[in-house]
Scaffold this active site. Sequence first.
Site, mmCIF file in Angstrom:
data_model
loop_
_atom_site.group_PDB
_atom_site.id
_atom_site.type_symbol
_atom_site.label_atom_id
_atom_site.label_comp_id
_atom_site.label_asym_id
_atom_site.label_seq_id
_atom_site.Cartn_x
_atom_site.Cartn_y
_atom_site.Cartn_z
ATOM 1 N N HIS A 285 28.691 9.479 -5.319
ATOM 2 C CA HIS A 285 28.005 8.275 -5.779
ATOM 3 C C HIS A 285 28.027 7.137 -4.756
ATOM 4 C CE1 HIS A 285 27.974 10.440 -9.506
ATOM 5 N NE2 HIS A 285 27.545 9.426 -10.230
ATOM 6 N N GLU B 176 19.179 9.448 -18.022
ATOM 7 C CA GLU B 176 19.306 7.995 -18.012
ATOM 8 C C GLU B 176 17.895 7.419 -17.932
ATOM 9 O OE1 GLU B 176 21.931 7.831 -14.692
ATOM 10 O OE2 GLU B 176 23.505 8.858 -15.812
ATOM 11 N N TYR C 78 33.706 14.368 -22.384
ATOM 12 C CA TYR C 78 32.891 13.848 -21.276
ATOM 13 C C TYR C 78 33.727 12.955 -20.356
ATOM 14 C CZ TYR C 78 29.404 11.327 -18.598
ATOM 15 O OH TYR C 78 28.693 10.789 -17.559
ATOM 16 N N TYR D 266 3.926 -36.809 -13.871
ATOM 17 C CA TYR D 266 4.865 -35.952 -14.593
ATOM 18 C C TYR D 266 6.082 -35.591 -13.750
ATOM 19 C CZ TYR D 266 1.258 -34.961 -18.144
ATOM 20 O OH TYR D 266 0.326 -35.049 -19.127
ATOM 21 N N ASN E 39 31.805 3.286 -13.677
ATOM 22 C CA ASN E 39 30.977 2.994 -14.848
ATOM 23 C C ASN E 39 31.246 1.555 -15.269
ATOM 24 O OD1 ASN E 39 30.298 5.098 -17.746
ATOM 25 N ND2 ASN E 39 29.017 4.557 -16.044
ATOM 26 N N ARG F 22 8.421 -38.664 -14.414
ATOM 27 C CA ARG F 22 8.868 -39.022 -15.763
ATOM 28 C C ARG F 22 9.269 -37.819 -16.612
ATOM 29 N NH1 ARG F 22 3.934 -39.411 -19.547
ATOM 30 N NH2 ARG F 22 2.126 -39.303 -18.168
ATOM 31 N N PHE G 128 27.709 0.374 -20.545
ATOM 32 C CA PHE G 128 27.402 0.256 -19.121
ATOM 33 C C PHE G 128 25.987 -0.262 -18.864
ATOM 34 C CE2 PHE G 128 26.813 4.691 -20.553
ATOM 35 C CZ PHE G 128 25.422 4.735 -20.530
#
Length: 513
Positions: free
Chosen positions: A81, A412, A51, A278, A193, A281, A327
């Site tokens: 991409h 994915e 791969y 509040y 990646n 303090r 990744f």
Amino acid sequence: MQLHPGALTLGELRAIHAGVLPLSLDPGAQAGVLASADVVRRAAEGQAAVYGVNTGFGKLASTRISAGDLATLQLNLIRSHSVGVGEPLPAPVIRLMLALKAASLARGYSGVRPVVIDTLVAVHNADLVPWVPSQGSVGASGDLAPLAHMTLALLGEGEFLQDGRRVPASAALQSAGMAPLTLGPKEGLALINGTQTSTALALHALFTFEPVLQSALVIGALTVDAARGSDGPFDPRIHLLRGQPGQIDVAAIYRALLAGSQIRESHLEGDDRVQDPYSLRCQPQVVGASLDQLRHAAQVLLREANAVTDNPLVFAADNTMISGGNFHAEPVALACDAMATAIAEVGAIAERRIAMLIDSHVSRLPPFLTSNAGLNSGFMIAHVTAASLASENKSLAHPASVDSLPTSANQEDHVSMATFAARRLQPMIANVAHILAIEWLAAAQGIEFLRPLRSSAAIEAAHALLRTDCPPMPQDRYLAPDIARAAAKIHEGALARILGDVPALPALLTPAG
């Protein structure tokens, strides 16, 4: 500055973010890089399907690519991409992306040749800023689109930003005396990646928020004195009993900032108020808890900055490549969601302090901090602005990591949304800075109603710093420019320098190293 892969410090990352020094790579990394590149070379020359080397990507991983097309495979990966949209990432983020990717690849588990790492470092050192759109990553399989745009510029096909303009990458590289990078097997995949964009954005937020957080402590102390609050809630015995480190540190900072105040001395006796609101303090409890979250996030991001997050990974000692999921940016996404909550809370309690200051029944100061209320509205609507910003941050603080949209034809099928989780922190930080700017103006006005009494040296320094650009407001006037000027001082760390002048304070966010 020398990059030591796997051993970067937060101080070094801060320096890279600031653009302080050119980078060089630890020569000791060379052997591991060459060994892993040799594994990839042999895989590319072999017959087995591997791969990222001789197959397609994502859902197309089962598609075998011929030996003659391997170079085209990597180039097409980067081209296909590079599909980001939106405004470009700022230069500090790009500097971190280049450095983090170089350091990750140099650990010797990615199978790239030394020239790939050298090109990343050279682009950084030439102060070249690849044009990288900020939107388009889901934070798995890594920050694909933004890293592809970064890589496309290295190849001479993308663009760089110069003086705010997009210029062709080939021309920018030529002007810098650099040759475009040519990709070998797996190198395109190794470059895109990984989590370097989301990590860089998260570090950008961490470093951007640090002076804002420091300013929040100084301004919060100023408000305590303006409202004639007690320093009793900052007694160390209270906080040691709880044991939360951020709370202990914040209480120590407030004690140091308020030490020596005449205003505090003036109401030690005879004050019929038993307890402060509040928002005064409980500042150590609220801001201290936020500080603990930020410190935890800093450690997660430091680990991620030193990590190897591409896929597949190359283990040269075993002559093997293993596909995994480093990744996936879930650690970054969860850290950013924690940061978002902490940032929102620092702004939320500051907004409550403004509301307290303008309420004469609580603060015992003139209504809306103006002597002639009615004719003048004073800080009435400035508080409305602060409330709107605090409310906006509540929406922005919604966790990004709980969302996931499957991509790549369901290959994915769970993603982190880390890149948006980090990117959305910048508007939140800007909102907090403006809330604090309004509080700074209001508290300074409140202090002036208590004259001739003086506050502590540190608080008086904060008051004087504001008054260099923002005069008192005895009657209504155009206040928006003062808010902008005060916010700019907060962002640039002017108040943080006052905090640094207070002796014996604990390290705030993280040690410089």
